[in-house]
Design an enzyme around this catalytic site. Structure first.
Site, PDB file in Angstrom:
ATOM      1  N   HIS A 112       7.815 -13.511   1.955  1.00  0.00           N
ATOM      2  CA  HIS A 112       7.605 -13.324   3.389  1.00  0.00           C
ATOM      3  C   HIS A 112       7.010 -11.941   3.642  1.00  0.00           C
ATOM      4  O   HIS A 112       6.008 -11.808   4.352  1.00  0.00           O
ATOM      5  CB  HIS A 112       8.929 -13.491   4.125  1.00  0.00           C
ATOM      6  CG  HIS A 112       8.875 -13.092   5.566  1.00  0.00           C
ATOM      7  ND1 HIS A 112       8.222 -13.845   6.522  1.00  0.00           N
ATOM      8  CD2 HIS A 112       9.363 -12.018   6.227  1.00  0.00           C
ATOM      9  CE1 HIS A 112       8.319 -13.253   7.700  1.00  0.00           C
ATOM     10  NE2 HIS A 112       9.004 -12.141   7.553  1.00  0.00           N
ATOM     11  N   TRP A 150       9.233  -7.086  -1.494  1.00  0.00           N
ATOM     12  CA  TRP A 150       7.810  -6.816  -1.362  1.00  0.00           C
ATOM     13  C   TRP A 150       7.447  -5.455  -1.922  1.00  0.00           C
ATOM     14  O   TRP A 150       6.299  -5.167  -2.190  1.00  0.00           O
ATOM     15  CB  TRP A 150       7.369  -6.918   0.111  1.00  0.00           C
ATOM     16  CG  TRP A 150       7.509  -5.669   0.919  1.00  0.00           C
ATOM     17  CD1 TRP A 150       8.635  -5.226   1.532  1.00  0.00           C
ATOM     18  CD2 TRP A 150       6.489  -4.701   1.200  1.00  0.00           C
ATOM     19  NE1 TRP A 150       8.382  -4.040   2.182  1.00  0.00           N
ATOM     20  CE2 TRP A 150       7.084  -3.695   2.005  1.00  0.00           C
ATOM     21  CE3 TRP A 150       5.144  -4.583   0.857  1.00  0.00           C
ATOM     22  CZ2 TRP A 150       6.375  -2.585   2.465  1.00  0.00           C
ATOM     23  CZ3 TRP A 150       4.437  -3.484   1.319  1.00  0.00           C
ATOM     24  CH2 TRP A 150       5.049  -2.496   2.109  1.00  0.00           C
ATOM     25  N   SER A 187     -10.083  -5.968  -3.176  1.00  0.00           N
ATOM     26  CA  SER A 187     -10.684  -6.459  -1.934  1.00  0.00           C
ATOM     27  C   SER A 187     -10.654  -5.400  -0.841  1.00  0.00           C
ATOM     28  O   SER A 187     -11.665  -5.119  -0.189  1.00  0.00           O
ATOM     29  CB  SER A 187      -9.927  -7.711  -1.477  1.00  0.00           C
ATOM     30  OG  SER A 187     -10.280  -8.048  -0.171  1.00  0.00           O
ATOM     31  N   SER A 188      -9.483  -4.793  -0.655  1.00  0.00           N
ATOM     32  CA  SER A 188      -9.354  -3.817   0.431  1.00  0.00           C
ATOM     33  C   SER A 188     -10.192  -2.577   0.185  1.00  0.00           C
ATOM     34  O   SER A 188     -10.803  -2.036   1.102  1.00  0.00           O
ATOM     35  CB  SER A 188      -7.899  -3.407   0.588  1.00  0.00           C
ATOM     36  OG  SER A 188      -7.128  -4.503   1.029  1.00  0.00           O
ATOM     37  N   HIS A 218       3.614   4.330   3.136  1.00  0.00           N
ATOM     38  CA  HIS A 218       3.657   4.784   4.508  1.00  0.00           C
ATOM     39  C   HIS A 218       2.290   4.744   5.190  1.00  0.00           C
ATOM     40  O   HIS A 218       2.165   4.200   6.285  1.00  0.00           O
ATOM     41  CB  HIS A 218       4.364   6.129   4.698  1.00  0.00           C
ATOM     42  CG  HIS A 218       4.668   6.236   6.122  1.00  0.00           C
ATOM     43  ND1 HIS A 218       5.745   5.596   6.702  1.00  0.00           N
ATOM     44  CD2 HIS A 218       3.924   6.714   7.138  1.00  0.00           C
ATOM     45  CE1 HIS A 218       5.657   5.741   8.016  1.00  0.00           C
ATOM     46  NE2 HIS A 218       4.570   6.407   8.298  1.00  0.00           N
ATOM     47  N   GLU A 234       0.187   2.738   4.566  1.00  0.00           N
ATOM     48  CA  GLU A 234      -0.017   1.296   4.763  1.00  0.00           C
ATOM     49  C   GLU A 234       0.471   0.851   6.128  1.00  0.00           C
ATOM     50  O   GLU A 234      -0.171   0.034   6.780  1.00  0.00           O
ATOM     51  CB  GLU A 234       0.708   0.530   3.653  1.00  0.00           C
ATOM     52  CG  GLU A 234       0.835  -0.972   3.867  1.00  0.00           C
ATOM     53  CD  GLU A 234      -0.476  -1.716   3.793  1.00  0.00           C
ATOM     54  OE1 GLU A 234      -1.501  -1.099   3.434  1.00  0.00           O
ATOM     55  OE2 GLU A 234      -0.487  -2.919   4.127  1.00  0.00           O
ATOM     56  N   SER A 270      -6.650  -0.717  23.027  1.00  0.00           N
ATOM     57  CA  SER A 270      -7.476   0.256  23.744  1.00  0.00           C
ATOM     58  C   SER A 270      -8.775  -0.341  24.250  1.00  0.00           C
ATOM     59  O   SER A 270      -9.447   0.277  25.072  1.00  0.00           O
ATOM     60  CB  SER A 270      -7.778   1.454  22.853  1.00  0.00           C
ATOM     61  OG  SER A 270      -6.615   2.200  22.607  1.00  0.00           O
ATOM     62  N   HIS A 320      10.544   9.463   3.775  1.00  0.00           N
ATOM     63  CA  HIS A 320      11.581   9.052   4.716  1.00  0.00           C
ATOM     64  C   HIS A 320      12.053   7.626   4.408  1.00  0.00           C
ATOM     65  O   HIS A 320      13.030   7.159   4.961  1.00  0.00           O
ATOM     66  CB  HIS A 320      11.146   9.181   6.179  1.00  0.00           C
ATOM     67  CG  HIS A 320      10.038   8.259   6.598  1.00  0.00           C
ATOM     68  ND1 HIS A 320       9.038   8.657   7.430  1.00  0.00           N
ATOM     69  CD2 HIS A 320       9.789   6.951   6.353  1.00  0.00           C
ATOM     70  CE1 HIS A 320       8.213   7.644   7.665  1.00  0.00           C
ATOM     71  NE2 HIS A 320       8.650   6.599   7.019  1.00  0.00           N
ATOM     72  N   HIS A 321      11.375   6.962   3.502  1.00  0.00           N
ATOM     73  CA  HIS A 321      11.866   5.676   3.011  1.00  0.00           C
ATOM     74  C   HIS A 321      12.883   5.889   1.905  1.00  0.00           C
ATOM     75  O   HIS A 321      13.435   4.923   1.389  1.00  0.00           O
ATOM     76  CB  HIS A 321      10.707   4.838   2.458  1.00  0.00           C
ATOM     77  CG  HIS A 321       9.650   4.548   3.474  1.00  0.00           C
ATOM     78  ND1 HIS A 321       9.692   3.430   4.280  1.00  0.00           N
ATOM     79  CD2 HIS A 321       8.528   5.227   3.823  1.00  0.00           C
ATOM     80  CE1 HIS A 321       8.632   3.439   5.082  1.00  0.00           C
ATOM     81  NE2 HIS A 321       7.916   4.516   4.831  1.00  0.00           N
ATOM     82  N   THR A 363       1.887   9.556  18.257  1.00  0.00           N
ATOM     83  CA  THR A 363       2.105   8.144  18.517  1.00  0.00           C
ATOM     84  C   THR A 363       2.576   7.938  19.947  1.00  0.00           C
ATOM     85  O   THR A 363       2.086   7.056  20.662  1.00  0.00           O
ATOM     86  CB  THR A 363       3.150   7.588  17.530  1.00  0.00           C
ATOM     87  OG1 THR A 363       2.895   8.119  16.240  1.00  0.00           O
ATOM     88  CG2 THR A 363       3.077   6.081  17.464  1.00  0.00           C
ATOM     89  N   LYS A 385      -0.092   8.194  22.641  1.00  0.00           N
ATOM     90  CA  LYS A 385      -0.902   6.991  22.867  1.00  0.00           C
ATOM     91  C   LYS A 385      -0.259   6.083  23.903  1.00  0.00           C
ATOM     92  O   LYS A 385      -0.932   5.536  24.777  1.00  0.00           O
ATOM     93  CB  LYS A 385      -1.078   6.222  21.555  1.00  0.00           C
ATOM     94  CG  LYS A 385      -2.079   6.865  20.609  1.00  0.00           C
ATOM     95  CD  LYS A 385      -2.292   5.978  19.406  1.00  0.00           C
ATOM     96  CE  LYS A 385      -3.368   6.533  18.517  1.00  0.00           C
ATOM     97  NZ  LYS A 385      -4.700   6.468  19.114  1.00  0.00           N
ATOM     98  N   ARG A 399      20.660  -5.517   4.180  1.00  0.00           N
ATOM     99  CA  ARG A 399      19.436  -6.305   4.052  1.00  0.00           C
ATOM    100  C   ARG A 399      19.417  -7.098   2.777  1.00  0.00           C
ATOM    101  O   ARG A 399      20.110  -6.764   1.821  1.00  0.00           O
ATOM    102  CB  ARG A 399      18.241  -5.366   3.888  1.00  0.00           C
ATOM    103  CG  ARG A 399      17.632  -4.775   5.052  1.00  0.00           C
ATOM    104  CD  ARG A 399      16.563  -3.825   4.577  1.00  0.00           C
ATOM    105  NE  ARG A 399      15.289  -4.496   4.394  1.00  0.00           N
ATOM    106  CZ  ARG A 399      14.146  -3.883   4.313  1.00  0.00           C
ATOM    107  NH1 ARG A 399      14.105  -2.577   4.381  1.00  0.00           N
ATOM    108  NH2 ARG A 399      13.032  -4.544   4.140  1.00  0.00           N
TER     109      ARG A 399
END
Lengths: 418, 232, 637
Positions: free
Chosen positions: C79, C143, C173-174, C257, C259, C272, C306-307, C332, C335, C454
């Site tokens: 997922h 993941w 690809s990316s 991050h 990402e 926007s 921070h993860h 952030t 915005k 989790r």
């Protein structure tokens, strides 16, 4: 218009939900709540959390209210005003950059303070507890007290407990939500964490969980922590440090040569299970949430009637060896039973749960666990011992192993290890 | 309103290239190679960081800068050979110099030689020569690497042996693979030069982006040589 | 908004384009490639959603027993992997592809064949990493696959092999796409379009491409190390050799991050675009919006640990990362305020895209607030690895990215297909999504802080989590219904939607000056841009009177063939207009197949099937090299 009513109700509804839940966070309804103040650690964290929650709620209310107000007030209406072509406003933009920065500073400073406070070295005189993670159980050692046990950990209130955390295999994480934050168990490293259960706490039982995904039975790697009064802890610790109370295999004690030179007859080996002599948390006082309700999966049978006839001596002298148990489990005082692959069973009957907090400790459960641990706990490394049982990992049926009668003996033996 | 676009579009200089208007005036491929180099910087930074993180943490030897005796009494000496690697580093640096000259040769193509040219002025125009020289020097560097790797394996350091072996061979192996790709690229350019000749803006660009790549690979080697070989 | 001719629906054939499957296989047209990305990504979104439905059904009640532990662990891994790599990123890519050239006034991207290659590699990589779940060997280590759980010692099966190789394929690809779009945006802007006149979607996408270029190599290396450990016996994550599991974590999160900013910034860009259009006023504080996007991208590389607040990095590291994380909340938050200010004093039309855009503002605010809560490291030790963080990231990824993407789909569907999506069905989709989403994820905040970890396939009763889990599951079922409405709308409107015309919304930017769907060549004549809102300049000059405009003689970027911005409604073919178009070609697909085949060969190495592995890899290599050779020596147009 329905959509406007819903939108304006949304922030109010959410706020109400937040407040209601806060008020409802009582210990009984939410037995794993992180909001209670039972240790210095979670008190410090909760102080930070309160700040975060209040600022967060304030920002939420302000921003969402302004948003909702804006879309209502400036919706296109027949005869309404035209859009004002505003491209920016320096003063406004500076203000709403500075204000969040200030709020964040008010969060950052206590954050850093708390980081340093909680990660300072543990105070002198702390009780050292080593936590060693395994797939999927917990090994606990009290190096200063000579105790090795598994899955259930006793700590005294009013004294700082200093945890030294590591793992023998993959990453795990040690978390008792009601005691404080979590700390990961990292391979090839030792991590440290400490907290002091409040000395006003009456003796309680708490749930704990592994909180770093560690494979098939990560969900089943649970902890029971008992915070007990200092004298209760002394009693428990003294007993846990002693060898197994029932040990038919104990080597005969060296005969004392009396002064008159005549040797006394060798004492007979102990074949009667002795009663427990150390403190354990009373079973009748266990709160509901620490009593496992996990159902035994379908597909395993055991003749429970055999349990009554289980012979502990036979279990100790034959079953324990024939079943291969001695290969993984240590029992204090039993010659050759020194392996640390699996949990230490010296005082296994002093625990209220088995399989790392997954099931209750009782005869029928124990019998089924021994018969086919892998069926009860996905991925369990413990072999399938029951003869004729299907091993889900090896994907084959066991032709060798113990039959139900032999398992009943082993169960009787284990239940004698108080 | 004009409807015909191509007629006024810049002509077909060589082969099939249309000179499209670009915002910066640079060819697209020039910009793309820089973005590619950006990603490669992070690639090698990750590899080098790993090496540095694992430095000094191998449980068993051989080690890069100090001797070690195993539990069974087997002796291993410090495995890195600075003098030999200094030589191969020099060779790679010289290859970058040859690359510069190769690009210059293509840029000079079509310009007239001065009267009574010196041997240097003539050799400056030998794009085939300098491309070949760059490739040969690059291949020589690879030869040194092959020698080094095989002698290390002989002395007991394999990629599986310890953290040092794993991180060292992976890092220098990736670098060597990049040099190899560069050599193949150079040989391709050489082959094009031999078959139809490299001349004009488009061909200069082809050599230019190859040169950028080659210089980058060289700079990475400088970093590796300094951080892994020289610094203890 | 008046157009020159009454709009009628145009198909590809009207423009002399090819139709049929082969035309899609050989396409190098950015618009078609964008459409391919969109359909493929939406399909993976449905697959990821199905995985979520099964997960939530298992968690509906304590000790549910609906699926086994092994199945559940594969489901939650897939997922996350599906939603991040196969749904959200490619949905953003669909918009990069379709929209960027149109917004900057270009005819295609810088490297059209590389563009096609990126898509095919994504498709093949997506299939590669998804098919294993049908055989119960899907990746099952989360993941984020922490070492040493993924090492051969603890994951001996093929599951993780699929994961490592699949992600490497998707990375190619990316990265290729990132090189392409950076070059396109830097080098192919219409005359007069300075960087500070680019539409916000293009700007945010521009930042994202740099994030991709710099963030993917660390995870490539992390995966290379894992691949080498699994296939060649190296020691990068090997416990016995003294390896440090934190190496994986640091490399992964240095990627991971940035990402998440890769996942959110395109949605921000879409919002926007939508907000000013339906407020009938320009974006508030365009400059700051650009700078804050750049700051987020830049600071995003400084917060990764921070993860890792629970791993024991030490007080100093924890403090630095906590502070940096709080810092990134500022651009952030700015915005959010600028968006609200855009709405302020506007004439707001509540079209479906506008509803989704406003929903993003509301939901992302919540996700952002819980994010700040995580930033306080000691508090995070009660939040990390619980359902509180699951709530946080679903609020920002679903409430943020997905809402923004839906806004973009409804907004740009007319441009892509020539027809509008149904507002009526769209409203059902929106409201069911809004309610279902909040019902699913808001209770998770509580479950987490009340102790629910989790990544657990079962939980016991009496823990205080039952009610929250039940609510989340009901919310999930509501989301299923909502998504069905969307699928119906998306598919049906292609045939029955109202004809759109060039500019159904009254928007400001160049893509709305050409027919819907655009002709193959996009612009019959490259437009010359004089301000940030070229179409409002043309149609409603009062709107843009307040910003700076340039005049032809003062422009520094010029192209002799460009003409002032104008509406195009004629339907001529590229041939009639004398515009050279790139040749359609299957070489990118062929090369992509070669590359993926090479990776497939690796799968056989671990089973000692060396000969098979070599055969497959060498065949793939031959295809790759052959394809590349043919591609590089063939002219583009």
């Amino acid at each position: 218009m329905p959509k406007l009513r819903l939108r304006s109700a949304a922030p109010a509804f959410l706020l109400l939900a937040v407040l209601l839940t806060l008020s409802a966070c009582g210990m009984n309804d939410y037995p794993n709540s992180t909001f209670n103040h039972t240790t210095d650690y979670n008190t410090a964290i909760d102080a930070l959390w309160d700040r975060l929650l209040w600022w967060g709620t304030l920002v939420f209310i302000v921003v969402e209210t302004v948003l909702v107000f804006t879309i209502i007030k400036f919706r296109k209406r027949p005869g309404g005003p035209e859009a004002k072509q505003i491209h920016g406003n320096a003063a406004l933009e500076i203000t709403w950059t500075v204000i969040p920065a200030l709020i964040l500073a008010l969060i950052a400073i206590p954050t850093i303070k708390t980081i340093f406070e909680t990660q300072a070295p543990a105070p002198a005189g702390s009780l050292r507890v080593q936590v060693i993670g395994h797939q999927w159980w917990w090994e606990f050692r009290y190096p200063d007290l000579g105790i090795v046990t598994a899955n259930e950990v006793y700590v005294p209130v009013g004294r700082t407990i200093s945890f030294e955390l590591t793992t023998k295999d993959v990453l795990h994480s040690f978390w008792i939500p009601q005691m404080g934050g979590k700390r990961d168990l990292i391979t090839n490293r030792t991590n440290y964490m400490w907290f002091t259960p409040s000395d006003t706490l009456k003796s309680s039982a708490w749930n704990g969980f592994c909180t770093e995904y560690c494979g098939a039975s990560h969900a089943n790697m649970r902890i029971r922590m008992y915070t007990v009064q200092p004298d209760e802890f002394e009693s428990w610790a003294r007993h846990q440090a002693s060898p197994a109370v029932f040990n038919p295999l104990a080597p005969a004690p060296t005969p004392v040569v009396p002064a008159n030179g005549r040797r006394a007859a060798a004492a007979p080996a102990d074949t009667t299970p002795a009663p427990s002599s150390g403190y354990i948390f009373p079973a009748d006082q266990l709160p509901a949430h620490v009593i496992p309700q996990t159902p035994i999966p379908a597909g395993i049978t055991f003749d429970d009637a055999l349990l009554a006839g289980g012979d502990a001596t036979r279990g100790a002298t034959q079953g324990f060896m024939l079943g291969g148990c001695i290969g993984c489990h240590a029992i204090g005082g039993v010659p050759g039973a020194v392996s640390t692959i699996g949990p230490n069973l010296t005082h296994v009957a002093s625990r209220h749960t088995i399989a790392s907090g997954l099931y209750r400790f009782d005869g029928p459960t124990l019998a089924r666990w021994i018969k086919n641990a892998r069926h009860l706990k996905p991925g369990a490394i413990m072999n399938t011992i029951g003869k004729g049982e299907y091993d889900p990992i090896l994907k084959s049926t066991m032709t060798a192993g113990l039959d139900d009668r032999q398992i009943a003996d082993v169960v009787a033996y284990l239940m004698s290890l108080k | 309103m004009t409807t015909s676009h191509t007629a006024a579009a810049a002509g077909h200089d060589d082969g099939h290239v249309h000179h499209h208007y670009t915002t910066t005036g640079l060819d697209h491929r020039k910009i793309a190679i820089w973005t590619f180099i950006g990603s490669e910087c992070m690639l090698f930074a990750s590899l080098i960081s790993t090496y540095l993180i694992y430095k000094g943490r191998s449980i068993v030897g051989p080690f890069p800068h100090e001797a070690w005796t195993s539990e069974t009494g087997q002796q291993f000496h410090a495995i890195l050979d600075i003098p030999v690697t200094s030589a191969s580093t020099f060779v790679l640096l010289m290859s970058s110099f040859a690359m510069v000259l190769a690009l210059q040769a293509v840029q000079l193509r079509g310009t007239p030689l001065p009267a009574n040219p010196t041997w240097w002025q003539r050799s400056q125009r030998s794009s085939q020569g300098w491309l070949l020289m760059t490739a040969l020097l690059g291949a020589t560097f690879l030869g040194f690497q092959a020698y080094e790797f095989t002698s290390f394996v002989h002395e007991g350091l394999t990629i599986k042996r310890n953290l040092f072996g794993s991180s060292f061979f992976t890092l220098t192996g990736f670098h060597g693979a990049h040099v190899t790709a560069g050599v193949l690229w150079l040989m391709t350019l050489l082959w094009i030069d031999r078959s139809r000749g490299l001349q004009g803006k488009n061909d200069e660009l082809l050599v230019d982006i190859c040169a950028l790549y080659w210089h980058f690979v060289d700079v990475v080697w400088i970093a590796i040589f300094t951080l892994i070989y020289l610094i203890r | 908004m008046a157009t020159i001719a009454a709009p009628t629906h145009a198909g590809a054939a009207d423009y002399g384009e090819q139709t049929g499957i082969w035309s899609w296989i050989t396409t190098v047209d950015h618009k078609r490639i964008g459409t391919l990305y969109l359909w493929t990504a939406l399909s993976f979104f449905l697959i990821g959603g199905l995985e979520a439905v099964i997960i939530r059904t298992q968690l509906m009640k304590p000790n549910m027993g609906f699926v086994s532990a092994e199945t559940y662990n594969q489901l939650f891994t897939m997922h996350g992997t599906t939603m991040v790599f196969l749904a959200i990123m490619p949905l953003s890519a669909a918009f990069f592809n379709f929209l960027i050239p149109l917004q900057i006034g270009a005819r295609d991207v810088a490297f059209p064949r590389l563009n096609a290659f990126s898509y095919w590699v994504y498709l093949l990589g997506g299939i590669f990493i998804t098919v294993p779940i049908l055989f119960q060997v899907a990746p099952d280590a989360g993941w984020f696959g922490y070492a040493p759980l993924t090492s051969p010692q603890f994951a001996p099966g093929p599951n993780i092999d699929f994961w490592v190789i699949g992600l490497q394929i998707l990375g190619v690809s990316s990265l290729a796409a990132a090189f392409n779009f950076i070059t396109t945006i830097i080098n192919m802007r219409a005359p007069g379009m300075t960087l500070m006149r680019m539409p916000m979607f293009t700007w945010m996408s521009f930042v994202v491409q740099f994030l991709l270029v710099l963030a993917f190599p660390p995870i490539t290396i992390a995966l290379v190390f894992l691949l080498f450990d699994r296939f060649f016996g190296t020691t990068f994550y090997a416990i016995a050799a003294g390896a440090d599991p934190l190496l994986w974590q640091h490399l992964f999160w240095v990627f991971g991050h940035p990402e998440v900013y890769i996942l959110i910034l395109p949605a921000f860009g879409l919002v926007s675009e939508v907000l000013p259009t339906f407020s009938k006023k320009p974006l508030f504080g365009y400059n700051v919006m650009v700078y804050s996007g750049i700051m987020i991208g830049f600071l995003g590389f400084g917060v990764w640990a921070h993860h890792m607040f629970a791993v024991g990095m030490g007080a100093i590291a924890d403090s630095i990362f906590a502070t940096m994380t709080m810092l990134i909340a500022i651009p952030t938050g700015v915005k959010i305020f600028n968006w609200i200010a855009t709405l302020w004093a506007g004439e707001i039309r509540f079209t479906v895209p506008m509803k989704f855009a406003i929903a993003l503002i509301a939901m992302f605010t919540i996700g952002g607030i819980s994010g700040v809560m995580h930033s306080s490291a000691p508090a995070d030790l009660q939040q990390t690895d619980t359902y509180f963080v699951v709530a946080h990231f679903h609020y920002v990824l679903f409430g943020g990215s997905i809402m923004g993407i839906f806004a973009g789909i409804y907004h740009y569907y007319p441009k892509m297909t020539g027809r509008l999506m149904s507002e009526k069905i769209g409203n059902w989709h929106f409201w069911l999504t809004f309610v279902g989403f909040n019902l699913t994820f808001f209770p998770m905040h509580f479950a987490g802080l009340l102790g629910m970890p989790r990544r657990i396939y079962q939980y016991d009763s009496g823990q205080g989590w039952d009610a929250f889990n039940l609510m989340s599951t009901y919310g999930t079922y509501l989301l299923v219904v909502a998504t069905l409405f969307f699928v119906w709308n998306f598919v049906r409107s292609r045939k029955t939607g109202a004809i759109a015309g060039n500019d159904p919304w009254g928007a400001a930017t160049l893509e709305w000056s050409i027919p819907s769907p655009p002709p193959e060549y996009n612009f019959a004549q490259i437009p010359e841009v004089a301000s940030r809102y070229p179409l409002w300049d043309l149609k409603d000059p009062a709107k843009t009177a307040g910003i700076e405009h340039s005049h032809a003689d003062s422009m520094t970027i010029t192209d002799a063939h460009a003409v002032p911005v104008h509406e195009e409604t004629e339907r001529k073919t590229a041939k009639e207009l004398g515009i050279p178009m790139p040749f359609p070609t299957a070489k990118p697909l062929f090369t992509a197949v070669g590359l993926v085949t090479m990776f497939c060969g690796l799968l056989f190495l671990r089973n000692d099937m060396f000969a098979v592995a070599m055969t497959i890899t060498l065949t793939g290599a031959a295809m790759l090299i052959g394809g590349l050779y043919a591609w590089l020596t063939a002219p583009l147009e």
